[in-house]
Write an enzyme that holds these catalytic residues in place. Structure first.
Site, PDB file in Angstrom:
ATOM      1  N   GLY A  24       0.835  -1.212   0.000  1.00  0.00           N
ATOM      2  CA  GLY A  24       0.000   0.000   0.000  1.00  0.00           C
ATOM      3  C   GLY A  24       0.862   1.252   0.000  1.00  0.00           C
ATOM      4  N   THR A  27       0.102   5.334  -1.803  1.00  0.00           N
ATOM      5  CA  THR A  27      -0.808   6.392  -1.336  1.00  0.00           C
ATOM      6  C   THR A  27      -0.662   6.586   0.180  1.00  0.00           C
ATOM      7  N   PHE A 107     -14.313   0.343   5.414  1.00  0.00           N
ATOM      8  CA  PHE A 107     -15.364   1.360   5.253  1.00  0.00           C
ATOM      9  C   PHE A 107     -16.324   1.223   6.423  1.00  0.00           C
ATOM     10  N   SER A 115     -22.400  -7.937   3.141  1.00  0.00           N
ATOM     11  CA  SER A 115     -22.502  -9.277   2.565  1.00  0.00           C
ATOM     12  C   SER A 115     -21.320 -10.078   3.131  1.00  0.00           C
ATOM     13  N   TYR A 157      -8.340   0.354  17.589  1.00  0.00           N
ATOM     14  CA  TYR A 157      -9.465  -0.558  17.853  1.00  0.00           C
ATOM     15  C   TYR A 157      -9.084  -2.021  17.615  1.00  0.00           C
ATOM     16  N   PRO A 198      -2.013   3.860  14.727  1.00  0.00           N
ATOM     17  CA  PRO A 198      -2.248   5.303  14.553  1.00  0.00           C
ATOM     18  C   PRO A 198      -3.682   5.684  14.937  1.00  0.00           C
ATOM     19  N   ARG A 209     -13.746   6.889   3.053  1.00  0.00           N
ATOM     20  CA  ARG A 209     -14.522   5.718   3.445  1.00  0.00           C
ATOM     21  C   ARG A 209     -14.977   5.720   4.897  1.00  0.00           C
TER      22      ARG A 209
HETATM   23  C1  HXC Z   1     -21.250  -2.012   2.336  1.00  0.00           C
HETATM   24  C2  HXC Z   1     -19.659  -2.408   0.703  1.00  0.00           C
HETATM   25  C3  HXC Z   1     -19.253  -1.044   0.744  1.00  0.00           C
HETATM   26  C4  HXC Z   1     -19.950  -0.176   1.662  1.00  0.00           C
HETATM   27  C5  HXC Z   1     -18.008  -2.089  -0.706  1.00  0.00           C
HETATM   28  N1  HXC Z   1     -18.859  -2.991  -0.212  1.00  0.00           N
HETATM   29  N2  HXC Z   1     -18.223  -0.885  -0.138  1.00  0.00           N
HETATM   30  N3  HXC Z   1     -20.635  -2.890   1.483  1.00  0.00           N
HETATM   31  N4  HXC Z   1     -20.919  -0.696   2.420  1.00  0.00           N
HETATM   32  N5  HXC Z   1     -19.609   1.099   1.780  1.00  0.00           N
HETATM   33  C6  HXC Z   1     -18.938  -4.389  -0.585  1.00  0.00           C
HETATM   34  C7  HXC Z   1     -19.271  -4.584  -2.054  1.00  0.00           C
HETATM   35  O1  HXC Z   1     -20.669  -4.516  -2.302  1.00  0.00           O
HETATM   36  C8  HXC Z   1     -18.711  -5.986  -2.321  1.00  0.00           C
HETATM   37  O2  HXC Z   1     -19.568  -6.981  -1.795  1.00  0.00           O
HETATM   38  C9  HXC Z   1     -17.474  -6.029  -1.426  1.00  0.00           C
HETATM   39  O3  HXC Z   1     -17.655  -5.014  -0.421  1.00  0.00           O
HETATM   40  C10 HXC Z   1     -16.207  -5.710  -2.199  1.00  0.00           C
HETATM   41  O4  HXC Z   1     -16.356  -4.479  -2.828  1.00  0.00           O
HETATM   42  P1  HXC Z   1     -15.620  -4.159  -4.215  1.00  0.00           P
HETATM   43  O5  HXC Z   1     -15.829  -2.717  -4.491  1.00  0.00           O
HETATM   44  O6  HXC Z   1     -16.021  -5.167  -5.224  1.00  0.00           O
HETATM   45  O7  HXC Z   1     -14.072  -4.507  -3.830  1.00  0.00           O
HETATM   46  P2  HXC Z   1     -12.754  -3.788  -4.206  1.00  0.00           P
HETATM   47  O8  HXC Z   1     -12.888  -3.031  -5.486  1.00  0.00           O
HETATM   48  O9  HXC Z   1     -11.671  -4.817  -4.084  1.00  0.00           O
HETATM   49  O10 HXC Z   1     -12.552  -2.704  -3.058  1.00  0.00           O
HETATM   50  C11 HXC Z   1     -12.143  -3.059  -1.796  1.00  0.00           C
HETATM   51  C12 HXC Z   1     -12.654  -2.066  -0.744  1.00  0.00           C
HETATM   52  C13 HXC Z   1     -12.297  -0.604  -1.124  1.00  0.00           C
HETATM   53  C14 HXC Z   1     -12.044  -2.474   0.553  1.00  0.00           C
HETATM   54  C15 HXC Z   1     -14.162  -2.190  -0.668  1.00  0.00           C
HETATM   55  O11 HXC Z   1     -12.819   0.261  -0.136  1.00  0.00           O
HETATM   56  C16 HXC Z   1     -10.819  -0.373  -1.272  1.00  0.00           C
HETATM   57  O12 HXC Z   1     -10.264  -0.593  -2.349  1.00  0.00           O
HETATM   58  N6  HXC Z   1     -10.133   0.053  -0.176  1.00  0.00           N
HETATM   59  C17 HXC Z   1      -8.672   0.243  -0.162  1.00  0.00           C
HETATM   60  C18 HXC Z   1      -8.250   1.479   0.560  1.00  0.00           C
HETATM   61  C19 HXC Z   1      -8.861   1.689   1.946  1.00  0.00           C
HETATM   62  O13 HXC Z   1      -9.884   1.092   2.297  1.00  0.00           O
HETATM   63  N7  HXC Z   1      -8.221   2.570   2.738  1.00  0.00           N
HETATM   64  C20 HXC Z   1      -8.673   2.929   4.051  1.00  0.00           C
HETATM   65  C21 HXC Z   1      -7.783   2.392   5.069  1.00  0.00           C
HETATM   66  S1  HXC Z   1      -8.064   3.220   6.608  1.00  0.00           S
HETATM   67  P3  HXC Z   1     -20.628  -7.809  -2.758  1.00  0.00           P
HETATM   68  O14 HXC Z   1     -21.177  -8.867  -1.862  1.00  0.00           O
HETATM   69  O15 HXC Z   1     -21.635  -6.776  -3.173  1.00  0.00           O
HETATM   70  O16 HXC Z   1     -19.834  -8.352  -3.898  1.00  0.00           O
HETATM   71  C22 HXC Z   1      -8.045   2.059   7.850  1.00  0.00           C
HETATM   72  C23 HXC Z   1      -8.034   2.443   9.333  1.00  0.00           C
HETATM   73  C24 HXC Z   1      -8.582   3.772   9.628  1.00  0.00           C
HETATM   74  O17 HXC Z   1      -7.970   0.937   7.623  1.00  0.00           O
HETATM   75  C25 HXC Z   1      -8.746   4.042  11.108  1.00  0.00           C
HETATM   76  C26 HXC Z   1      -9.095   5.491  11.299  1.00  0.00           C
HETATM   77  C27 HXC Z   1      -8.882   5.988  12.688  1.00  0.00           C
HETATM   78  P1  NAP Z   2      -4.818   4.324   1.922  1.00  0.00           P
HETATM   79  O1  NAP Z   2      -4.058   5.449   1.327  1.00  0.00           O
HETATM   80  O2  NAP Z   2      -6.152   3.976   1.348  1.00  0.00           O
HETATM   81  O3  NAP Z   2      -3.876   3.045   1.930  1.00  0.00           O
HETATM   82  C1  NAP Z   2      -4.290   1.731   1.742  1.00  0.00           C
HETATM   83  C2  NAP Z   2      -3.425   1.116   0.672  1.00  0.00           C
HETATM   84  O4  NAP Z   2      -3.672  -0.287   0.627  1.00  0.00           O
HETATM   85  C3  NAP Z   2      -3.669   1.681  -0.727  1.00  0.00           C
HETATM   86  O5  NAP Z   2      -2.462   2.135  -1.269  1.00  0.00           O
HETATM   87  C4  NAP Z   2      -4.191   0.481  -1.515  1.00  0.00           C
HETATM   88  O6  NAP Z   2      -3.687   0.527  -2.861  1.00  0.00           O
HETATM   89  C5  NAP Z   2      -3.593  -0.679  -0.733  1.00  0.00           C
HETATM   90  N1  NAP Z   2      -4.367  -1.914  -0.910  1.00  0.00           N
HETATM   91  C6  NAP Z   2      -5.677  -2.117  -0.683  1.00  0.00           C
HETATM   92  N2  NAP Z   2      -6.012  -3.366  -1.009  1.00  0.00           N
HETATM   93  C7  NAP Z   2      -4.888  -3.982  -1.426  1.00  0.00           C
HETATM   94  C8  NAP Z   2      -4.585  -5.295  -1.887  1.00  0.00           C
HETATM   95  N3  NAP Z   2      -5.535  -6.232  -1.983  1.00  0.00           N
HETATM   96  N4  NAP Z   2      -3.316  -5.579  -2.224  1.00  0.00           N
HETATM   97  C9  NAP Z   2      -2.338  -4.639  -2.147  1.00  0.00           C
HETATM   98  N5  NAP Z   2      -2.563  -3.384  -1.711  1.00  0.00           N
HETATM   99  C10 NAP Z   2      -3.831  -3.065  -1.366  1.00  0.00           C
HETATM  100  O7  NAP Z   2      -5.099   4.597   3.476  1.00  0.00           O
HETATM  101  P2  NAP Z   2      -4.143   5.005   4.685  1.00  0.00           P
HETATM  102  O8  NAP Z   2      -4.984   5.835   5.584  1.00  0.00           O
HETATM  103  O9  NAP Z   2      -2.848   5.510   4.198  1.00  0.00           O
HETATM  104  O10 NAP Z   2      -3.933   3.601   5.423  1.00  0.00           O
HETATM  105  C11 NAP Z   2      -2.646   3.008   5.562  1.00  0.00           C
HETATM  106  C12 NAP Z   2      -2.624   2.104   6.769  1.00  0.00           C
HETATM  107  O11 NAP Z   2      -2.814   2.864   7.952  1.00  0.00           O
HETATM  108  C13 NAP Z   2      -3.714   1.040   6.787  1.00  0.00           C
HETATM  109  O12 NAP Z   2      -3.204  -0.161   7.329  1.00  0.00           O
HETATM  110  C14 NAP Z   2      -4.741   1.613   7.721  1.00  0.00           C
HETATM  111  O13 NAP Z   2      -5.547   0.622   8.307  1.00  0.00           O
HETATM  112  C15 NAP Z   2      -3.840   2.289   8.724  1.00  0.00           C
HETATM  113  N6  NAP Z   2      -4.474   3.325   9.529  1.00  0.00           N
HETATM  114  C16 NAP Z   2      -4.771   4.519   8.973  1.00  0.00           C
HETATM  115  C17 NAP Z   2      -5.327   5.501   9.767  1.00  0.00           C
HETATM  116  C18 NAP Z   2      -5.649   6.871   9.222  1.00  0.00           C
HETATM  117  O14 NAP Z   2      -6.223   7.679   9.952  1.00  0.00           O
HETATM  118  N7  NAP Z   2      -5.293   7.181   7.992  1.00  0.00           N
HETATM  119  C19 NAP Z   2      -5.609   5.241  11.115  1.00  0.00           C
HETATM  120  C20 NAP Z   2      -5.293   3.990  11.634  1.00  0.00           C
HETATM  121  C21 NAP Z   2      -4.708   3.039  10.837  1.00  0.00           C
HETATM  122  P3  NAP Z   2      -4.451  -0.101  -4.125  1.00  0.00           P
HETATM  123  O15 NAP Z   2      -5.853   0.372  -4.073  1.00  0.00           O
HETATM  124  O16 NAP Z   2      -3.641   0.390  -5.297  1.00  0.00           O
HETATM  125  O17 NAP Z   2      -4.335  -1.590  -3.987  1.00  0.00           O
END
Ligand code: HXC
Ligand code: NAP
Length: 292
Positions: A24, A27, A107, A115, A157, A198, A209
């Protein structure tokens, strides 16, 4: 206010002998760690699903830092792609001695709306992705008799749990357990494991998200944090660099919270008393003492 935390903390050559793979890394926090690691001498491989995003980051960071950075497309849910990532990284830089498991998916949603596939998607990225990477890299380090370090990015968490992000909370708890378990089991091979938990650090991925504009007032993060602000990427990068460097050689199995006191504020039984004005305390104390 003193903003020293926005500056580089370690010596310029702190990571000079390190080849770091960051999942990851194209970004958000992964990119910020990559930038800082390059600035203090590391060679860096960034990886994720979107090659175009990775290549843009490679261009930007090599221009900004002059460091050696390389991109490999890899979905962390696919073990054969991880083996390819490892092989390509070794081919490019001769070795890998640091792995940062940073990739995640997440999210907010009520759990009953999920699902089973959505639950799988998140846990597969976060937990399975982390253990697949750790397993592939670990086998290589053990075979080559190399010292190495793994840094896992979790959340606060991971131990409190959190409503509305149940797949992420379950998976991050697993990553924390993996961190602590392998810190003990693989110490004999010279492989250290640590984690960072973090609090809120603004990134597009997390904010789109987890903190949508419509819920801005409800999810006012600054208000939840005793220090009254969100994290700065450099301060997380500083901590990460320390944890993957040899300066932290005796630290193993630790999870370092970097959240301005946020989770403890939510946890402490009487923390809400902060909202009581100081001038009311004479009256409250009188009432309490009067009950004797
Ligand atoms: C309910 C949802 C949904 C939503 C997706 N789905 N979004 N369900 N509410 N908002 C469901 C879809 O319907 C599908 O299920 C399944 O999840 C997979 O979705 P896809 O879009 O097909 O998958 P994909 O394109 O691989 O995307 C994966 C993803 C997406 C996880 C859903 O959000 C993503 O690419 N995320 C990567 C970056 C990210 O999340 N960064 C944040 C990290 S922050 P069905 O059954 O319909 O097929 C973090 C900690 C933060 O982790 C802490 C803060 C303090
Ligand atoms: P982010 O920019 O969305 O980073 C997530 C990265 O994971 C993206 O670059 C994404 O790239 C990659 N990724 C997702 N699915 C993947 C897969 N199947 N294979 C390989 N790479 C994949 O969000 P971020 O906030 O910087 O988060 C980074 C880390 O910090 C995460 O572990 C998150 O849980 C943690 N964190 C963040 C916060 C915060 O406040 N930002 C707080 C607590 C913890 P692609 O879509 O190109 O795959």
């Amino acid at each position: 206010m003193n903003e020293k935390y926005k500056e580089s903390m370690l010596k310029e050559d702190a990571l000079i002998d390190k080849v770091v793979v960051i999942t990851g890394g194209g970004t958000g926090l992964g990119k910020s760690m990559a930038k800082y690691f390059l600035g203090i001498g590391a060679k860096v491989v960034i990886t994720s699903r979107k090659l175009a995003v990775l290549e843009e980051t490679v261009k930007e960071l090599s221009e900004q830092t002059g460091g050696e950075i390389f991109a490999v497309e890899c979905d962390v849910r696919k073990y054969e792609q991880i083996e390819n990532l490892l092989a390509k990284s070794i081919e490019k830089f001769g070795k890998v001695n640091v792995l940062v498991n940073n990739a995640a998916g997440n999210f907010i949603t009520p759990t009953e709306r999920l699902s089973h596939r959505a639950f799988d998607i998140i846990t597969d990225i976060v937990l399975k992705g982390t253990y697949y990477n750790t397993l592939a890299f670990g086998k290589y380090w053990i075979k080559e008799k190399m010292d190495a370090t793994v840094l896992n990015i979790v959340t606060t968490y991971a131990w409190t749990g959190s409503a509305f992000v149940v797949p992420s909370a379950s998976a991050k708890a697993g990553v924390l357990a993996l961190t602590r378990s392998l810190a003990v089991e693989w110490a004999k091979y010279g492989i250290r494991f640590n984690a960072i938990a973090p609090g809120p650090f603004p990134t597009k991925g997390a904010w789109d998200r987890l903190f949508p504009e419509d819920l801005k007032d409800l999810l006012n993060v600054e208000k939840k944090i005793p220090l009254g602000r969100v994290g700065d990427h450099q301060e997380l990068a500083n901590l990460a660099a320390y944890l993957v460097s040899d300066y932290s050689a005796f630290m193993n199995g630790e999870v370092v919270t970097l959240d301005g006191g946020e989770w403890l504020k939510g946890a402490g039984e009487f923390n809400m008393l902060e909202s009581i004005p100081m001038e009311m305390w004479d009256e409250i104390e009188k009432g309490i003492r009067g009950k004797k």
